[in-house]
Design an enzyme around this catalytic site. Structure first.
Site, short mmCIF file in Angstrom:
data_model
loop_
_atom_site.label_atom_id
_atom_site.label_comp_id
_atom_site.label_asym_id
_atom_site.label_seq_id
_atom_site.Cartn_x
_atom_site.Cartn_y
_atom_site.Cartn_z
N ASP A 30 9.23 2.73 0.08
CA ASP A 30 8.18 3.40 0.84
C ASP A 30 8.38 2.99 2.31
O ASP A 30 7.97 1.90 2.72
CB ASP A 30 6.80 2.99 0.32
CG ASP A 30 5.67 3.62 1.12
OD1 ASP A 30 5.96 4.27 2.16
OD2 ASP A 30 4.51 3.45 0.73
N LYS A 32 4.25 8.74 9.40
CA LYS A 32 4.03 8.13 10.73
C LYS A 32 5.02 8.61 11.79
O LYS A 32 4.83 9.67 12.37
CB LYS A 32 4.01 6.61 10.60
CG LYS A 32 2.86 6.14 9.66
CD LYS A 32 2.66 4.65 9.66
CE LYS A 32 1.71 4.17 8.58
NZ LYS A 32 0.33 4.10 8.91
N TYR A 82 0.86 -1.20 0.00
CA TYR A 82 0.00 0.00 0.00
C TYR A 82 0.88 1.23 0.00
O TYR A 82 1.83 1.32 0.79
CB TYR A 82 -0.88 -0.01 1.26
CG TYR A 82 -1.80 1.17 1.41
CD1 TYR A 82 -2.82 1.41 0.48
CD2 TYR A 82 -1.66 2.06 2.48
CE1 TYR A 82 -3.68 2.50 0.62
CE2 TYR A 82 -2.53 3.14 2.62
CZ TYR A 82 -3.53 3.36 1.69
OH TYR A 82 -4.38 4.43 1.84
C1 LIG Z 1 3.71 1.92 3.56
C2 LIG Z 1 2.68 3.00 3.56
N1 LIG Z 1 2.72 3.94 2.62
C3 LIG Z 1 1.83 4.95 2.59
C4 LIG Z 1 0.83 5.04 3.52
C5 LIG Z 1 -0.14 6.18 3.49
O1 LIG Z 1 0.07 7.02 4.57
P1 LIG Z 1 -1.10 7.97 5.13
O2 LIG Z 1 -2.12 7.08 5.72
O3 LIG Z 1 -0.39 8.85 6.11
O4 LIG Z 1 -1.62 8.75 3.96
C6 LIG Z 1 0.74 4.08 4.53
C7 LIG Z 1 -0.33 4.13 5.53
O5 LIG Z 1 -0.57 3.24 6.29
C8 LIG Z 1 1.69 3.03 4.55
O6 LIG Z 1 1.65 2.07 5.48
#
Ligand SMILES: Cc1ncc(COP(=O)(O)O)c(C=O)c1O
Length: 431
Positions: free
Chosen positions: A243, A271, A148
């Protein structure tokens, strides 16, 4: 906690919420759809604990989905925020706090020579994709099934947890013309990536991945996978993007790239670097980041980006994480939890597998091993739902989906872990 769990106020508030917000929530997984039953409405959080509006206390393994690595409402973070608050909540102009956090991030994360702060992980990933395309002059992207990268259109293809949990293969409203440039491969499958590069010569801007997956449950990379991607992307003139929104400053201070010694070209963060306030970031090689406006032509902006409160919470959180022994402690307690859960599953006759690295863990109700999302989907979801509800009733708050990683914090004690394992034994022995 005494059974039965009384959640009358939670139920009332959530019923009202459903009339005024889609599904009663502002982010889908919170609604407990995949585990059934009513979500708990939170009242306050502190350390390793959360309290609901009915006064029930839980040991928390969600940690606001990752940011609460020092424990909720750490006094150092709260005091720094109180001070910062007096100076103003938003500047919309340069402030020295941005320099401080940027330098901390650059010092910590091997791939990052320059960084841009944004307001969420989604925004970081959207921006990094534009940058990948701008820098390479290519449109196509490789992502992995079950990973994700926020809810940007071109990432909503086989996108793991939230989407998987709702059973949506893709989301309506995402144009085919957008996702036709998104190529997918199974996680841990270098041959599939090689094949995509061969089929699309000179067209692929880069590869983006969670270097340890958290959004299909906890799935670490096989030996050689990250290294192999590094070689393949270089050979094909494409960029490698980690990511690390979830793993950054969690798996190690410098993230997965420090832990595994593989340096991508670009990295996204979120985060933990916001210490519980809304922050995301993307950064990487200086030559690539120099394309970002106003240094270069790739446009990206944000009214609240670099917000002084968010920067303050991030700085204090990273300072706390720099203390000696931090990651050793996270690893120690999380290992005790993870190994304990697997042992209990074995003793009580439930097929299960899982693992942990530092303060991130997972437990699948399947024999395993789990190397990718297809393997993860073999899990017994009904069993996970019963486990989740049983744990909740015993004061343990786990992520409400089989396809989410769990998180510990510096505030979790040995005693918390022991209580959690005792609850797990009771629950797993009851069916
Ligand atoms: C690996 C990863 N990338 C991107 C995101 C998206 O972040 P946000 O929820 O702050 O938009 C998340 C959210 O859980 C994530 O776990």
């Amino acid at each position: 906690m005494t059974l039965p769990l009384i959640t009358t106020k939670s139920e009332e508030i959530f019923a009202a919420a459903q009339k005024i917000m889609p599904g009663g929530v502002n982010s889908p997984v919170r609604a407990f759809k995949s585990v059934g039953g009513q979500p708990i409405v939170f009242d306050r959080v502190k350390g390793a604990y959360v309290w609901d509006v009915d006064g029930n206390q839980y040991i928390d393994y969600v940690g606001s989905w990752g940011p609460a690595i020092c424990g909720h409402t750490h006094p150092d973070v709260i005091n720094a925020l109180k001070e910062a608050l007096e100076k103003g909540t938003s500047f919309g102009a340069p402030c020295v706090l941005e320099n401080v956090l940027a330098e901390m991030v650059i010092d910590a994360v091997p791939s990052i020579e320059m960084v841009r702060f944004v307001n969420s992980g989604t925004e970081a990933c959207l921006s990094v994709l534009r940058l990948m395309r701008a820098f390479t002059g290519r449109d196509k992207l490789i992502k992995f099934e079950g990973c994700y990268h926020g809810h940007g259109d071109m990432f909503l293809v086989k996108a793991g947890s939230g989407v998987a949990t709702l059973g949506l293969p893709d989301s309506p409203g995402v144009p085919k013309s957008v996702t036709s440039s998104t190529l997918t491969a199974p996680y841990n499958d270098l041959e599939a990536v090689k094949h995509l590069f061969n089929e699309n010569p000179g067209e692929i801007a880069g590869v983006i991945l969670e270097p340890i997956v958290g959004n299909a449950g906890f799935i670490p990379p096989d030996a050689g996978f990250l290294e192999g991607l590094r070689v393949l992307t270089k050979e094909n003139g494409a960029l490698l993007v980690f990511d690390e929104v979830m793993t950054g400053f969690r798996i190690a201070y410098g993230g997965v790239q420090e832990k595994f010694g593989v340096t991508p070209d670009l990295t996204t963060l979120g985060k933990v670097i916001g210490g519980g306030l809304p922050v995301g970031a993307y950064g990487g090689r200086r030559d690539i980041m120099s394309m970002v406006a106003p240094a270069g032509p790739m446009y990206q902006a944000g009214t609240l980006s670099g917000n002084p409160l968010a920067m303050t919470a991030g700085i204090k959180t990273l300072e706390l994480l720099q203390k000696p022994g931090t990651y050793e402690y996270l690893d120690k307690i999380t290992k005790k939890l993870s190994e304990g859960l697997l042992q209990i599953a074995k003793e009580t006759g439930h097929a299960a597998c899982g693992g942990q690295i530092s303060g991130m863990f997972g437990l699948f109700f399947t024999q395993g091993p789990v190397h990718n999302y297809e393997d993860a989907k073999k899990s017994d979801l009904a069993k996970f739902s019963r486990f989740h509800r049983g744990m909740l009733e015993r004061g343990i708050y786990l992520a409400p989906s089989q396809f989410e990683a769990g998180f510990t914090s510096l505030a979790h004690t040995d005693e918390d872990i022991e209580k959690t394992l005792a609850a797990a034994r009771e629950v797993m022995s009851s069916w």
